[in-house]
Enzyme design. Sequence first.
Site, PDB file in Angstrom:
ATOM      1  N   ASN A 129     -32.709  58.193  81.358  1.00  9.69           N
ATOM      2  CA  ASN A 129     -32.184  58.733  80.088  1.00  9.69           C
ATOM      3  C   ASN A 129     -31.426  60.043  80.303  1.00  9.69           C
ATOM      4  O   ASN A 129     -30.996  60.687  79.349  1.00  9.69           O
ATOM      5  CB  ASN A 129     -33.315  58.933  79.061  1.00  9.69           C
ATOM      6  CG  ASN A 129     -34.263  60.059  79.440  1.00  9.69           C
ATOM      7  OD1 ASN A 129     -34.135  60.647  80.513  1.00  9.69           O
ATOM      8  ND2 ASN A 129     -35.201  60.365  78.572  1.00  9.69           N
ATOM      9  N   SER A 186     -49.202  62.039  91.212  1.00  9.02           N
ATOM     10  CA  SER A 186     -48.998  63.413  91.656  1.00  9.02           C
ATOM     11  C   SER A 186     -50.269  64.025  92.244  1.00  9.02           C
ATOM     12  O   SER A 186     -51.390  63.669  91.864  1.00  9.02           O
ATOM     13  CB  SER A 186     -48.567  64.223  90.440  1.00  9.02           C
ATOM     14  OG  SER A 186     -48.827  65.584  90.624  1.00  9.02           O
ATOM     15  N   TYR A 193     -50.503  66.466  81.918  1.00  9.74           N
ATOM     16  CA  TYR A 193     -49.720  65.797  82.967  1.00  9.74           C
ATOM     17  C   TYR A 193     -50.640  65.104  83.970  1.00  9.74           C
ATOM     18  O   TYR A 193     -50.496  63.920  84.289  1.00  9.74           O
ATOM     19  CB  TYR A 193     -48.861  66.845  83.674  1.00  9.74           C
ATOM     20  CG  TYR A 193     -48.093  66.340  84.860  1.00  9.74           C
ATOM     21  CD1 TYR A 193     -46.865  65.709  84.694  1.00  9.74           C
ATOM     22  CD2 TYR A 193     -48.575  66.486  86.161  1.00  9.74           C
ATOM     23  CE1 TYR A 193     -46.149  65.241  85.780  1.00  9.74           C
ATOM     24  CE2 TYR A 193     -47.868  66.027  87.252  1.00  9.74           C
ATOM     25  CZ  TYR A 193     -46.655  65.408  87.048  1.00  9.74           C
ATOM     26  OH  TYR A 193     -45.951  64.942  88.134  1.00  9.74           O
ATOM     27  N   LYS A 204     -51.267  61.122  84.623  1.00  9.22           N
ATOM     28  CA  LYS A 204     -50.964  60.532  85.928  1.00  9.22           C
ATOM     29  C   LYS A 204     -52.202  59.802  86.472  1.00  9.22           C
ATOM     30  O   LYS A 204     -52.107  58.687  86.977  1.00  9.22           O
ATOM     31  CB  LYS A 204     -50.495  61.610  86.917  1.00  9.22           C
ATOM     32  CG  LYS A 204     -49.076  62.106  86.662  1.00  9.22           C
ATOM     33  CD  LYS A 204     -48.044  61.024  86.983  1.00  9.22           C
ATOM     34  CE  LYS A 204     -46.619  61.527  86.879  1.00  9.22           C
ATOM     35  NZ  LYS A 204     -45.623  60.449  87.008  1.00  9.22           N
ATOM     36  N   ASN A 206     -45.374  68.593  96.772  1.00 10.45           N
ATOM     37  CA  ASN A 206     -44.197  69.335  96.274  1.00 10.45           C
ATOM     38  C   ASN A 206     -42.933  68.938  97.026  1.00 10.45           C
ATOM     39  O   ASN A 206     -42.704  69.387  98.150  1.00 10.45           O
ATOM     40  CB  ASN A 206     -44.461  70.837  96.360  1.00 10.45           C
ATOM     41  CG  ASN A 206     -45.477  71.263  95.324  1.00 10.45           C
ATOM     42  OD1 ASN A 206     -46.664  70.921  95.409  1.00 10.45           O
ATOM     43  ND2 ASN A 206     -45.030  71.979  94.312  1.00 10.45           N
ATOM     44  N   ARG A 248     -48.972  75.381  98.451  1.00 11.89           N
ATOM     45  CA  ARG A 248     -48.458  74.048  98.167  1.00 11.89           C
ATOM     46  C   ARG A 248     -48.136  73.342  99.485  1.00 11.89           C
ATOM     47  O   ARG A 248     -47.947  73.986 100.517  1.00 11.89           O
ATOM     48  CB  ARG A 248     -47.166  74.124  97.323  1.00 11.89           C
ATOM     49  CG  ARG A 248     -47.347  74.729  95.920  1.00 11.89           C
ATOM     50  CD  ARG A 248     -48.163  73.818  95.028  1.00 11.89           C
ATOM     51  NE  ARG A 248     -48.268  74.284  93.656  1.00 11.89           N
ATOM     52  CZ  ARG A 248     -49.273  75.021  93.184  1.00 11.89           C
ATOM     53  NH1 ARG A 248     -50.237  75.415  93.984  1.00 11.89           N
ATOM     54  NH2 ARG A 248     -49.311  75.346  91.914  1.00 11.89           N
ATOM     55  N   ARG A 269     -49.406  80.714  85.737  1.00 11.70           N
ATOM     56  CA  ARG A 269     -49.294  79.721  84.660  1.00 11.70           C
ATOM     57  C   ARG A 269     -50.635  79.033  84.402  1.00 11.70           C
ATOM     58  O   ARG A 269     -51.412  78.815  85.341  1.00 11.70           O
ATOM     59  CB  ARG A 269     -48.298  78.632  85.064  1.00 11.70           C
ATOM     60  CG  ARG A 269     -46.858  79.061  85.036  1.00 11.70           C
ATOM     61  CD  ARG A 269     -46.042  77.971  85.708  1.00 11.70           C
ATOM     62  NE  ARG A 269     -44.623  78.100  85.458  1.00 11.70           N
ATOM     63  CZ  ARG A 269     -43.700  77.332  86.036  1.00 11.70           C
ATOM     64  NH1 ARG A 269     -44.059  76.394  86.893  1.00 11.70           N
ATOM     65  NH2 ARG A 269     -42.439  77.494  85.763  1.00 11.70           N
ATOM     66  N   GLU A 311     -52.628  75.644  86.369  1.00  5.97           N
ATOM     67  CA  GLU A 311     -52.081  75.575  87.724  1.00  5.97           C
ATOM     68  C   GLU A 311     -53.137  75.309  88.775  1.00  5.97           C
ATOM     69  O   GLU A 311     -54.277  75.760  88.671  1.00  5.97           O
ATOM     70  CB  GLU A 311     -51.442  76.916  88.067  1.00  5.97           C
ATOM     71  CG  GLU A 311     -50.044  77.032  87.596  1.00  5.97           C
ATOM     72  CD  GLU A 311     -49.103  77.438  88.725  1.00  5.97           C
ATOM     73  OE1 GLU A 311     -47.934  77.118  88.597  1.00  5.97           O
ATOM     74  OE2 GLU A 311     -49.541  78.057  89.709  1.00  5.97           O
TER      75      GLU A 311
HETATM   76  C1  UD2 Z   1     -45.677  70.256  91.253  1.00  5.97           C
HETATM   77  C2  UD2 Z   1     -44.837  69.197  90.591  1.00  5.97           C
HETATM   78  C3  UD2 Z   1     -45.548  68.647  89.402  1.00  5.97           C
HETATM   79  C4  UD2 Z   1     -46.933  68.201  89.802  1.00  5.97           C
HETATM   80  C5  UD2 Z   1     -47.679  69.315  90.553  1.00  5.97           C
HETATM   81  C6  UD2 Z   1     -48.989  68.847  91.125  1.00  5.97           C
HETATM   82  C7  UD2 Z   1     -42.526  69.835  90.920  1.00  5.97           C
HETATM   83  C8  UD2 Z   1     -41.282  70.332  90.288  1.00  5.97           C
HETATM   84  N1  UD2 Z   1     -43.588  69.759  90.131  1.00  5.97           N
HETATM   85  O1  UD2 Z   1     -45.918  71.330  90.361  1.00  5.97           O
HETATM   86  O2  UD2 Z   1     -44.795  67.546  88.894  1.00  5.97           O
HETATM   87  O3  UD2 Z   1     -46.824  67.044  90.582  1.00  5.97           O
HETATM   88  O4  UD2 Z   1     -46.927  69.748  91.653  1.00  5.97           O
HETATM   89  O5  UD2 Z   1     -49.775  69.946  91.488  1.00  5.97           O
HETATM   90  O6  UD2 Z   1     -42.568  69.471  92.082  1.00  5.97           O
HETATM   91  N2  UD2 Z   1     -43.268  79.112  90.450  1.00  5.97           N
HETATM   92  C9  UD2 Z   1     -42.878  80.422  90.346  1.00  5.97           C
HETATM   93  N3  UD2 Z   1     -41.666  80.685  89.777  1.00  5.97           N
HETATM   94  C10 UD2 Z   1     -40.836  79.704  89.319  1.00  5.97           C
HETATM   95  C11 UD2 Z   1     -41.257  78.367  89.446  1.00  5.97           C
HETATM   96  C12 UD2 Z   1     -42.494  78.102  90.015  1.00  5.97           C
HETATM   97  O7  UD2 Z   1     -43.603  81.352  90.733  1.00  5.97           O
HETATM   98  O8  UD2 Z   1     -39.749  80.020  88.822  1.00  5.97           O
HETATM   99  C13 UD2 Z   1     -44.577  78.831  91.064  1.00  5.97           C
HETATM  100  C14 UD2 Z   1     -45.445  77.972  90.172  1.00  5.97           C
HETATM  101  O9  UD2 Z   1     -46.155  78.769  89.251  1.00  5.97           O
HETATM  102  C15 UD2 Z   1     -46.332  77.290  91.217  1.00  5.97           C
HETATM  103  C16 UD2 Z   1     -45.420  77.142  92.437  1.00  5.97           C
HETATM  104  O10 UD2 Z   1     -44.356  78.060  92.231  1.00  5.97           O
HETATM  105  O11 UD2 Z   1     -47.435  78.078  91.554  1.00  5.97           O
HETATM  106  C17 UD2 Z   1     -44.833  75.765  92.563  1.00  5.97           C
HETATM  107  O12 UD2 Z   1     -44.281  75.445  91.310  1.00  5.97           O
HETATM  108  P1  UD2 Z   1     -43.498  74.083  91.031  1.00  5.97           P
HETATM  109  O13 UD2 Z   1     -43.144  74.082  89.594  1.00  5.97           O
HETATM  110  O14 UD2 Z   1     -42.418  73.901  92.018  1.00  5.97           O
HETATM  111  O15 UD2 Z   1     -44.558  72.993  91.390  1.00  5.97           O
HETATM  112  P2  UD2 Z   1     -46.062  72.768  90.911  1.00  5.97           P
HETATM  113  O16 UD2 Z   1     -46.886  72.803  92.147  1.00  5.97           O
HETATM  114  O17 UD2 Z   1     -46.443  73.636  89.791  1.00  5.97           O
END
Ligand code: UD2
Length: 307
Positions: free
Chosen positions: A32, A121, A145, A149, A174, A213, A271, A274
Amino acid sequence: MKALVTGGAGFIGSHLVDHLVSEGLDVVVVDNLSMGDLHNIKHQDEVTIYVEDVRNEKFMQQLLQEEQPDYIYFLAAVASVADSIERPAETHSVNQTAVFNMLEYIRKTNLPIKQFLFTSSAAVYGNLPELPKKEDSRVDPLSPYAIDKYATERFVLAYGELYDLPTVCVRFFNVYGPGQNPSSPYSGVLSILTDCLQNNKPFTLYGDGSQTRDFVYVEDVIQALWLITKSKTAHEVFNIANGNETSLNSIIETYEKVAGISLKVKMMPGRDGEVKRSVANIGKLVKLGYTTKWSLESGLNKYWEGA
Ligand code: UD2
Protein backbone atom coordinates in the site's frame (compact mmCIF):
# COMPACT_ATOMS: atom_id res chain seq x y z
CA MET A 1 7.06 -21.00 -9.80
CA LYS A 2 5.32 -17.93 -8.55
CA ALA A 3 5.87 -15.95 -5.35
CA LEU A 4 3.61 -13.41 -3.70
CA VAL A 5 5.40 -10.85 -1.54
CA THR A 6 3.21 -8.63 0.62
CA GLY A 7 5.11 -5.49 1.56
CA GLY A 8 7.22 -6.12 -1.55
CA ALA A 9 7.96 -2.42 -2.10
CA GLY A 10 9.24 -2.02 1.43
CA PHE A 11 12.81 -2.18 2.59
CA ILE A 12 13.27 -5.92 3.12
CA GLY A 13 10.47 -6.88 0.72
CA SER A 14 12.04 -5.14 -2.26
CA HIS A 15 15.39 -6.86 -1.72
CA LEU A 16 13.54 -10.17 -1.53
CA VAL A 17 11.59 -9.41 -4.71
CA ASP A 18 14.79 -8.66 -6.62
CA HIS A 19 16.34 -11.87 -5.38
CA LEU A 20 13.31 -13.98 -6.31
CA VAL A 21 13.32 -12.48 -9.81
CA SER A 22 17.02 -13.31 -10.16
CA GLU A 23 16.21 -16.90 -9.13
CA GLY A 24 13.76 -17.05 -12.05
CA LEU A 25 10.47 -16.86 -10.14
CA ASP A 26 7.42 -14.93 -11.29
CA VAL A 27 6.83 -12.36 -8.59
CA VAL A 28 3.65 -10.61 -7.51
CA VAL A 29 3.82 -7.70 -5.07
CA VAL A 30 1.09 -6.21 -2.91
CA ASP A 31 2.02 -3.01 -1.12
CA ASN A 32 0.00 0.00 0.00
CA LEU A 33 3.13 2.18 -0.18
CA SER A 34 2.64 3.42 3.38
CA MET A 35 6.35 2.95 4.00
CA GLY A 36 7.36 1.28 0.75
CA ASP A 37 8.33 2.84 -2.56
CA LEU A 38 8.10 1.16 -5.96
CA HIS A 39 11.51 2.58 -6.84
CA ASN A 40 12.98 0.21 -4.26
CA ILE A 41 12.28 -2.65 -6.69
CA LYS A 42 15.08 -2.86 -9.24
CA HIS A 43 13.28 -5.37 -11.47
CA GLN A 44 10.03 -3.39 -11.50
CA ASP A 45 9.15 -4.19 -15.11
CA GLU A 46 9.51 -7.93 -14.47
CA VAL A 47 7.16 -7.92 -11.50
CA THR A 48 3.36 -7.73 -11.20
CA ILE A 49 2.60 -4.95 -8.75
CA TYR A 50 -0.67 -4.22 -6.97
CA VAL A 51 -0.84 -1.02 -4.93
CA GLU A 52 -3.32 -2.29 -2.38
CA ASP A 53 -3.75 -2.82 1.32
CA VAL A 54 -3.43 -6.35 2.70
CA ARG A 55 -6.45 -5.55 4.88
CA ASN A 56 -8.64 -5.46 1.76
CA GLU A 57 -9.89 -9.00 2.25
CA LYS A 58 -11.91 -9.24 -0.96
CA PHE A 59 -9.01 -8.02 -3.01
CA MET A 60 -6.58 -10.43 -1.35
CA GLN A 61 -8.89 -13.40 -1.94
CA GLN A 62 -9.34 -12.52 -5.59
CA LEU A 63 -5.60 -12.08 -5.96
CA LEU A 64 -4.87 -15.51 -4.49
CA GLN A 65 -7.40 -17.11 -6.81
CA GLU A 66 -6.11 -15.36 -9.89
CA GLU A 67 -2.40 -15.58 -9.22
CA GLN A 68 -2.23 -18.97 -7.45
CA PRO A 69 1.19 -18.33 -5.89
CA ASP A 70 3.39 -21.25 -4.89
CA TYR A 71 5.21 -19.23 -2.24
CA ILE A 72 3.78 -16.52 -0.02
CA TYR A 73 6.07 -14.20 1.91
CA PHE A 74 4.05 -12.09 4.32
CA LEU A 75 6.18 -9.01 4.99
CA ALA A 76 3.50 -6.31 5.02
CA ALA A 77 3.35 -4.87 8.53
CA VAL A 78 3.27 -1.84 10.75
CA ALA A 79 6.90 -2.50 11.53
CA SER A 80 7.50 -0.57 14.70
CA VAL A 81 7.15 -1.18 18.41
CA ALA A 82 6.72 2.54 19.16
CA ASP A 83 4.19 2.99 16.34
CA SER A 84 2.15 0.06 17.68
CA ILE A 85 1.91 1.80 21.04
CA GLU A 86 0.55 4.93 19.28
CA ARG A 87 -1.82 2.97 17.01
CA PRO A 88 -2.57 -0.44 18.57
CA ALA A 89 -5.82 -1.11 16.69
CA GLU A 90 -4.38 -0.30 13.29
CA THR A 91 -1.26 -2.34 14.02
CA HIS A 92 -3.43 -5.28 14.98
CA SER A 93 -5.49 -5.13 11.80
CA VAL A 94 -2.36 -5.34 9.66
CA ASN A 95 -0.04 -7.46 11.78
CA GLN A 96 -2.57 -10.05 12.80
CA THR A 97 -6.00 -9.87 11.15
CA ALA A 98 -4.73 -9.59 7.58
CA VAL A 99 -2.45 -12.60 8.05
CA PHE A 100 -5.14 -14.62 9.76
CA ASN A 101 -7.65 -13.86 6.98
CA MET A 102 -5.21 -15.05 4.37
CA LEU A 103 -4.50 -18.30 6.21
CA GLU A 104 -8.19 -18.89 6.65
CA TYR A 105 -8.81 -18.38 2.95
CA ILE A 106 -5.96 -20.73 2.03
CA ARG A 107 -7.43 -23.35 4.36
CA LYS A 108 -10.98 -22.99 3.10
CA THR A 109 -10.06 -23.08 -0.58
CA ASN A 110 -7.27 -25.65 -0.27
CA LEU A 111 -4.97 -23.36 -2.16
CA PRO A 112 -1.97 -25.55 -3.06
CA ILE A 113 0.89 -23.48 -1.65
CA LYS A 114 4.45 -24.74 -1.25
CA GLN A 115 5.39 -22.43 1.60
CA PHE A 116 3.75 -19.67 3.59
CA LEU A 117 6.40 -17.61 5.35
CA PHE A 118 5.38 -15.15 8.05
CA THR A 119 7.83 -12.51 9.20
CA SER A 120 7.82 -12.04 12.93
CA SER A 121 10.26 -10.22 15.12
CA ALA A 122 12.81 -10.42 17.90
CA ALA A 123 10.33 -8.25 19.82
CA VAL A 124 8.56 -11.45 20.93
CA TYR A 125 11.43 -12.25 23.33
CA GLY A 126 10.92 -9.07 25.35
CA ASN A 127 13.24 -8.32 28.23
CA LEU A 128 13.80 -11.75 29.75
CA PRO A 129 17.41 -12.21 30.83
CA GLU A 130 18.38 -15.32 28.82
CA LEU A 131 20.77 -14.37 26.04
CA PRO A 132 21.42 -15.11 23.23
CA LYS A 133 17.82 -15.76 22.24
CA LYS A 134 17.11 -19.19 20.82
CA GLU A 135 13.92 -19.93 18.95
CA ASP A 136 12.73 -21.98 21.93
CA SER A 137 13.72 -19.35 24.53
CA ARG A 138 10.86 -18.05 26.66
CA VAL A 139 8.95 -15.17 25.14
CA ASP A 140 7.61 -12.05 26.83
CA PRO A 141 5.95 -9.80 24.27
CA LEU A 142 5.75 -6.31 25.81
CA SER A 143 4.03 -4.15 23.19
CA PRO A 144 0.98 -4.46 20.92
CA TYR A 145 3.47 -5.05 18.11
CA ALA A 146 5.19 -7.92 19.89
CA ILE A 147 1.91 -9.45 21.06
CA ASP A 148 0.49 -9.39 17.53
CA LYS A 149 3.65 -10.87 16.08
CA TYR A 150 3.76 -13.67 18.62
CA ALA A 151 0.06 -14.49 18.45
CA THR A 152 0.22 -14.51 14.66
CA GLU A 153 3.21 -16.85 14.76
CA ARG A 154 1.09 -19.22 16.82
CA PHE A 155 -1.78 -19.01 14.32
CA VAL A 156 0.60 -19.58 11.42
CA LEU A 157 2.21 -22.61 13.07
CA ALA A 158 -1.07 -24.05 14.36
CA TYR A 159 -2.67 -23.70 10.92
CA GLY A 160 0.36 -25.50 9.55
CA GLU A 161 0.01 -28.40 11.96
CA LEU A 162 -3.77 -28.62 12.10
CA TYR A 163 -4.54 -28.21 8.43
CA ASP A 164 -1.33 -29.56 6.98
CA LEU A 165 -0.16 -26.29 5.50
CA PRO A 166 3.58 -25.71 4.88
CA THR A 167 3.94 -22.68 7.12
CA VAL A 168 7.08 -21.22 8.64
CA CYS A 169 7.93 -18.14 10.74
CA VAL A 170 11.03 -16.01 10.92
CA ARG A 171 12.01 -13.56 13.64
CA PHE A 172 13.89 -10.59 12.22
CA PHE A 173 16.36 -8.89 14.49
CA ASN A 174 17.56 -5.38 13.47
CA VAL A 175 17.84 -5.36 9.71
CA TYR A 176 19.68 -2.52 7.94
CA GLY A 177 20.88 -1.64 4.47
CA PRO A 178 19.99 0.32 1.35
CA GLY A 179 16.34 1.19 0.78
CA GLN A 180 15.36 1.59 4.42
CA ASN A 181 13.14 4.64 4.65
CA PRO A 182 14.47 7.14 7.24
CA SER A 183 11.46 9.45 7.09
CA SER A 184 9.51 8.23 10.10
CA PRO A 185 10.69 8.54 13.71
CA TYR A 186 10.00 4.79 13.84
CA SER A 187 12.38 3.99 11.00
CA GLY A 188 15.33 1.72 11.67
CA VAL A 189 17.99 3.50 13.68
CA LEU A 190 20.68 2.95 11.05
CA SER A 191 18.64 4.62 8.33
CA ILE A 192 18.11 7.58 10.67
CA LEU A 193 21.82 7.68 11.57
CA THR A 194 22.71 7.64 7.87
CA ASP A 195 20.35 10.53 7.20
CA CYS A 196 21.79 12.51 10.14
CA LEU A 197 25.41 11.92 9.10
CA GLN A 198 24.70 12.74 5.46
CA ASN A 199 22.67 15.87 6.10
CA ASN A 200 24.39 17.17 9.21
CA LYS A 201 21.26 16.72 11.30
CA PRO A 202 21.30 16.10 15.06
CA PHE A 203 20.56 12.51 16.07
CA THR A 204 18.06 11.91 18.89
CA LEU A 205 19.35 9.17 21.18
CA TYR A 206 16.61 7.52 23.22
CA GLY A 207 18.02 6.32 26.54
CA ASP A 208 21.71 6.23 27.40
CA GLY A 209 22.80 4.26 24.34
CA SER A 210 23.68 1.15 26.34
CA GLN A 211 20.75 -0.77 24.84
CA THR A 212 22.00 -3.53 22.54
CA ARG A 213 20.78 -4.91 19.25
CA ASP A 214 21.76 -7.63 16.78
CA PHE A 215 22.19 -5.74 13.50
CA VAL A 216 22.02 -7.82 10.34
CA TYR A 217 22.71 -6.60 6.81
CA VAL A 218 19.75 -7.02 4.49
CA GLU A 219 21.65 -9.23 2.00
CA ASP A 220 22.21 -11.79 4.76
CA VAL A 221 18.51 -11.65 5.55
CA ILE A 222 17.66 -12.46 1.93
CA GLN A 223 20.18 -15.31 1.97
CA ALA A 224 18.37 -16.69 5.05
CA LEU A 225 14.89 -16.37 3.55
CA TRP A 226 15.94 -18.10 0.36
CA LEU A 227 17.63 -20.95 2.29
CA ILE A 228 14.41 -21.48 4.23
CA THR A 229 12.42 -21.65 1.00
CA LYS A 230 14.90 -23.99 -0.69
CA SER A 231 15.01 -26.29 2.33
CA LYS A 232 11.21 -26.76 2.08
CA THR A 233 11.08 -26.31 5.84
CA ALA A 234 7.67 -26.23 7.48
CA HIS A 235 6.28 -25.77 10.99
CA GLU A 236 9.43 -24.09 12.28
CA VAL A 237 10.58 -20.72 13.62
CA PHE A 238 13.95 -19.21 12.70
CA ASN A 239 15.85 -16.26 14.12
CA ILE A 240 17.30 -14.11 11.35
CA ALA A 241 20.21 -12.11 12.70
CA ASN A 242 23.95 -11.72 12.65
CA GLY A 243 24.57 -13.29 16.04
CA ASN A 244 26.48 -10.34 17.55
CA GLU A 245 25.38 -8.00 20.31
CA THR A 246 26.19 -4.33 19.73
CA SER A 247 25.26 -1.35 21.89
CA LEU A 248 23.81 1.74 20.28
CA ASN A 249 26.77 3.77 21.58
CA SER A 250 29.17 1.40 19.91
CA ILE A 251 27.34 1.41 16.60
CA ILE A 252 27.33 5.22 16.61
CA GLU A 253 31.08 5.20 17.19
CA THR A 254 31.69 2.65 14.42
CA TYR A 255 29.48 4.53 11.97
CA GLU A 256 31.18 7.85 12.75
CA LYS A 257 34.52 6.18 11.90
CA VAL A 258 33.15 4.65 8.68
CA ALA A 259 31.69 7.99 7.58
CA GLY A 260 34.58 10.09 8.91
CA ILE A 261 32.03 12.48 10.40
CA SER A 262 31.22 13.19 14.01
CA LEU A 263 27.57 13.09 14.93
CA LYS A 264 25.63 15.67 16.92
CA VAL A 265 23.64 13.79 19.55
CA LYS A 266 20.54 15.01 21.41
CA MET A 267 19.63 12.86 24.43
CA MET A 268 16.01 11.90 25.17
CA PRO A 269 14.48 9.49 27.70
CA GLY A 270 14.23 5.85 26.56
CA ARG A 271 11.12 4.72 24.66
CA ASP A 272 8.31 2.75 26.32
CA GLY A 273 8.07 -0.96 25.61
CA GLU A 274 11.69 -1.11 24.49
CA VAL A 275 13.89 -4.13 24.72
CA LYS A 276 17.09 -3.44 26.67
CA ARG A 277 19.32 -6.18 25.26
CA SER A 278 18.91 -8.24 22.12
CA VAL A 279 21.11 -10.84 20.45
CA ALA A 280 20.27 -14.05 18.64
CA ASN A 281 21.54 -17.56 18.59
CA ILE A 282 21.56 -18.30 14.84
CA GLY A 283 22.51 -21.97 15.11
CA LYS A 284 19.27 -23.22 13.60
CA LEU A 285 19.76 -21.11 10.50
CA VAL A 286 23.42 -22.10 10.26
CA LYS A 287 22.28 -25.75 10.06
CA LEU A 288 20.45 -24.81 6.85
CA GLY A 289 23.74 -23.49 5.43
CA TYR A 290 23.54 -19.83 6.52
CA THR A 291 26.83 -17.96 6.82
CA THR A 292 26.83 -14.27 7.60
CA LYS A 293 28.64 -12.56 4.76
CA TRP A 294 28.53 -9.09 6.29
CA SER A 295 30.11 -7.95 9.54
CA LEU A 296 28.80 -4.75 11.07
CA GLU A 297 31.81 -2.87 9.76
CA SER A 298 31.67 -4.19 6.19
CA GLY A 299 27.88 -3.78 6.12
CA LEU A 300 28.10 -0.20 7.32
CA ASN A 301 30.84 0.56 4.80
CA LYS A 302 28.72 -0.79 1.96
CA TYR A 303 25.63 1.06 3.20
CA TRP A 304 27.52 4.33 3.57
CA GLU A 305 29.16 4.02 0.10
CA GLY A 306 25.73 3.61 -1.50
CA ALA A 307 24.04 6.31 0.58
C1 UD2 B 1 13.31 -3.28 15.86
C2 UD2 B 1 12.36 -3.34 14.70
C3 UD2 B 1 10.97 -3.60 15.18
C4 UD2 B 1 10.96 -4.81 16.07
C5 UD2 B 1 12.02 -4.70 17.17
C6 UD2 B 1 12.16 -5.97 17.97
C7 UD2 B 1 13.22 -1.83 13.02
C8 UD2 B 1 13.03 -0.54 12.30
N1 UD2 B 1 12.35 -2.08 13.99
O1 UD2 B 1 12.95 -2.22 16.74
O2 UD2 B 1 10.13 -3.80 14.04
O3 UD2 B 1 11.16 -5.95 15.28
O4 UD2 B 1 13.28 -4.47 16.61
O5 UD2 B 1 12.87 -5.72 19.15
O6 UD2 B 1 14.09 -2.62 12.72
N2 UD2 B 1 16.76 4.85 18.47
C9 UD2 B 1 17.29 6.07 18.82
N3 UD2 B 1 17.05 7.13 18.00
C10 UD2 B 1 16.32 7.03 16.86
C11 UD2 B 1 15.79 5.77 16.51
C12 UD2 B 1 16.03 4.69 17.35
O7 UD2 B 1 17.95 6.21 19.86
O8 UD2 B 1 16.15 8.04 16.16
C13 UD2 B 1 17.02 3.71 19.35
C14 UD2 B 1 15.75 3.01 19.77
O9 UD2 B 1 15.19 3.64 20.90
C15 UD2 B 1 16.27 1.60 20.03
C16 UD2 B 1 17.40 1.43 19.02
O10 UD2 B 1 17.75 2.74 18.61
O11 UD2 B 1 16.78 1.47 21.32
C17 UD2 B 1 16.99 0.66 17.80
O12 UD2 B 1 15.80 1.25 17.33
P1 UD2 B 1 15.05 0.77 16.01
O13 UD2 B 1 13.82 1.57 15.90
O14 UD2 B 1 15.99 0.76 14.87
O15 UD2 B 1 14.76 -0.74 16.30
P2 UD2 B 1 14.05 -1.47 17.52
O16 UD2 B 1 15.07 -2.41 18.08
O17 UD2 B 1 13.39 -0.54 18.44
